[in-house]
Structures are given as C-alpha cells and as structure tokens.
Motif scaffolding. Sequence first.
Motif, mmCIF file in Angstrom:
data_model
loop_
_atom_site.group_PDB
_atom_site.id
_atom_site.type_symbol
_atom_site.label_atom_id
_atom_site.label_comp_id
_atom_site.label_asym_id
_atom_site.label_seq_id
_atom_site.Cartn_x
_atom_site.Cartn_y
_atom_site.Cartn_z
ATOM 1 N N ARG A 194 11.605 6.749 -4.765
ATOM 2 C CA ARG A 194 11.836 5.382 -4.302
ATOM 3 C C ARG A 194 13.307 5.111 -3.999
ATOM 4 O O ARG A 194 13.679 3.972 -3.720
ATOM 5 C CB ARG A 194 11.322 4.378 -5.343
ATOM 6 C CG ARG A 194 9.807 4.358 -5.470
ATOM 7 C CD ARG A 194 9.325 3.201 -6.337
ATOM 8 N NE ARG A 194 7.868 3.124 -6.359
ATOM 9 C CZ ARG A 194 7.168 2.196 -6.996
ATOM 10 N NH1 ARG A 194 7.810 1.249 -7.684
ATOM 11 N NH2 ARG A 194 5.853 2.193 -6.964
ATOM 12 N N SER A 215 0.812 -1.219 0.000
ATOM 13 C CA SER A 215 0.000 0.000 0.000
ATOM 14 C C SER A 215 0.845 1.268 0.000
ATOM 15 O O SER A 215 0.324 2.371 -0.156
ATOM 16 C CB SER A 215 -0.929 0.016 1.217
ATOM 17 O OG SER A 215 -0.180 0.070 2.425
ATOM 18 N N SER A 216 2.161 1.120 0.162
ATOM 19 C CA SER A 216 3.057 2.270 0.167
ATOM 20 C C SER A 216 3.455 2.636 -1.263
ATOM 21 O O SER A 216 3.691 1.760 -2.096
ATOM 22 C CB SER A 216 4.314 1.949 0.979
ATOM 23 O OG SER A 216 5.324 2.903 0.757
ATOM 24 N N THR A 217 3.551 3.932 -1.547
ATOM 25 C CA THR A 217 3.970 4.363 -2.886
ATOM 26 C C THR A 217 5.410 3.972 -3.178
ATOM 27 O O THR A 217 5.817 3.907 -4.341
ATOM 28 C CB THR A 217 3.829 5.886 -3.033
ATOM 29 O OG1 THR A 217 4.589 6.533 -2.000
ATOM 30 C CG2 THR A 217 2.375 6.310 -2.935
ATOM 31 N N THR A 218 6.182 3.701 -2.130
ATOM 32 C CA THR A 218 7.580 3.303 -2.306
ATOM 33 C C THR A 218 7.784 1.796 -2.169
ATOM 34 O O THR A 218 8.918 1.317 -2.256
ATOM 35 C CB THR A 218 8.471 4.021 -1.279
ATOM 36 O OG1 THR A 218 8.011 3.719 0.045
ATOM 37 C CG2 THR A 218 8.450 5.528 -1.493
#
Length: 300
Positions: free
Chosen positions: A180, A66-69
């Motif tokens: 990232r 669920s993390s963008t990274t």
Amino acid sequence: MKFLPSVHLPCHPWMAMVILPLLLLLVPLAAAQWSSCSKSDDYKSNSTYVANLSLLSSTLPKKAASSTTLFATSIMGNFPDIVYALTLCRGDSNASACESRVTTAFQDLLRLCPYKKNAAVYYDPCMLKFSNKNFLATTTVNDPLFIVNTKNFTTNADITQRLLFTLINSMAQLAANSLRRFTTSRLDVGSSPTLYCLMQCMPDLIPHDCESCFQDILNSTLEYLGGKQGGRVLGTRCYMRYEMYPFFQGDPKLRIINLAPHVPTINNTTTPATVYPQSQPPDAAPPPEGKVTVQEHNGM
C-alpha cells in the motif's frame, strides 16, 4: 528560498480564502480537513462535465473500496469535458469506510468548489482530486499543502532537525516497498520527545518514484515544519503526518530508537509555500506505550 508567513484561517470557509500557488484556494472544512479549488476553469450546471462528474461519483468510491490498496484512478468522458480523478484511502482504513468517505468527498467538493473543474479535498482518512487536466500522467507533480501545529518543540533546533530527519528518512524505504506504499512509526530516543508518524504515497508509483516523492517531503518538512510539535505535508502523490501523540489505527510498524548523528546538507529546490496552522488536540494524559510489531530501526 523565500519563506512566506503563516496565515491564520478561521474555522468557517466563507470567512477567508487564501490564494495558493497555481491559483488554488485553500479552505479548511473542519478539523483536519482541507479543500482546494481552482480559481478559473468553470463548468456550467447542465454541462457534460457535470454528467461525467456524476458518473465518477457513483463508480470511483466502489472502485477504490474493491482495490486491495484502497486506491483508484479513473478517466470519464472526452475532450473538452473529460475528467481525470484519483482517490486514496489511508493504509489503515478498511473497504467499507473507504467507500463511504470517498462518496462524502465527492459531495463535499461539489458543494465547496461549485462549478470548478479542478478541485481536491484532504481528510485524515482519505483524499480525492479531480481535474480537466491529466495530472495522472505524471509522477512528479505533488503540489503539497503544509499544515503545522502552532506549538514549538522545547528542544534545541539541532535536535529538532535530527528528530524530523531521522523520522522521515527511516520510514521512506519501508513505505515505498510495501503493497500500500504505507507505513507508521514511533520514534522514542532517550529524553527527546516521542513522535508518531504516518507516510503514504500513491500505490501506482514504483518504489523509486515513491521514495523520490518522500525525499521532497523530507526537504519540505525541514524547510517549513522544523521546530513544530506536529505537522502534515499533503500532496497529490504522497503525504506525511507526524505528531507527539498516536493518531493512526493499530500499532506502529516501525520503532526508531536512535537519532541520526547529523542532518546532511540538502539541496532544497522546493518552491515558496504558505504554511497553515492546524487545530490543537485536547490536553490529555500521556499516551500508553505503543506495542511495536515489525522492527526496530537505528537512525541513519
């Protein structure tokens, strides 16, 4: 600095174990997969530590996905059964694949490092580490594993060192300042071998700490991987891989078109380490020309 000889590891983990610095055991699971297990700090099968690991295994994969990274850390439980955990999926992965791979990583670690409170596993697309020690509190402990291609470059040693220095030095700042903390590159300079590289550090590091971690990787690469056609430095806080063939998803983000004129003197403070051979890719036709999508870079 004292060099330790390369150690050949058989394909099956029950056939050999090699003691690493900090009393870790390194076991190759399959091609491009490695796990490390602490030699001490055991837990019991019906302990609170097991319950905390079980909770982590059900929550951390979803948290990372669920993390963008595609990165997550977590702390579960209380002393003396507290568990610290960290996972990261590669910057060219997607959320669904990340969740599945981290779930598998937990299953593998519980099988390969039974009853061990400190364990880590590295795959091509992700890594996972858990421990009863708070390794999340520091940005400096990297504990890298060195994996090398057994084939050597045919170019002379000076050109080889310049290739590797240019490759990593050119990428460090770009990766450290990306969301990232990740980038890929292709280096093709004249008649020198074409190289592909991927670098990433943990997204919770600030750019300065990320670049410092990459500096350690640069030093270690020149120390342990120089002359090899491919290699990896796998660490808790950052990692790097380079090969003579494309191995990441998508086009390289950076194209490097000139070599650095020389390799500066590096005050190497890396500790002695054991270097492990990686499996060889199958022989194939030369890869197609990669499309460059971001920028060109002259070696510095």
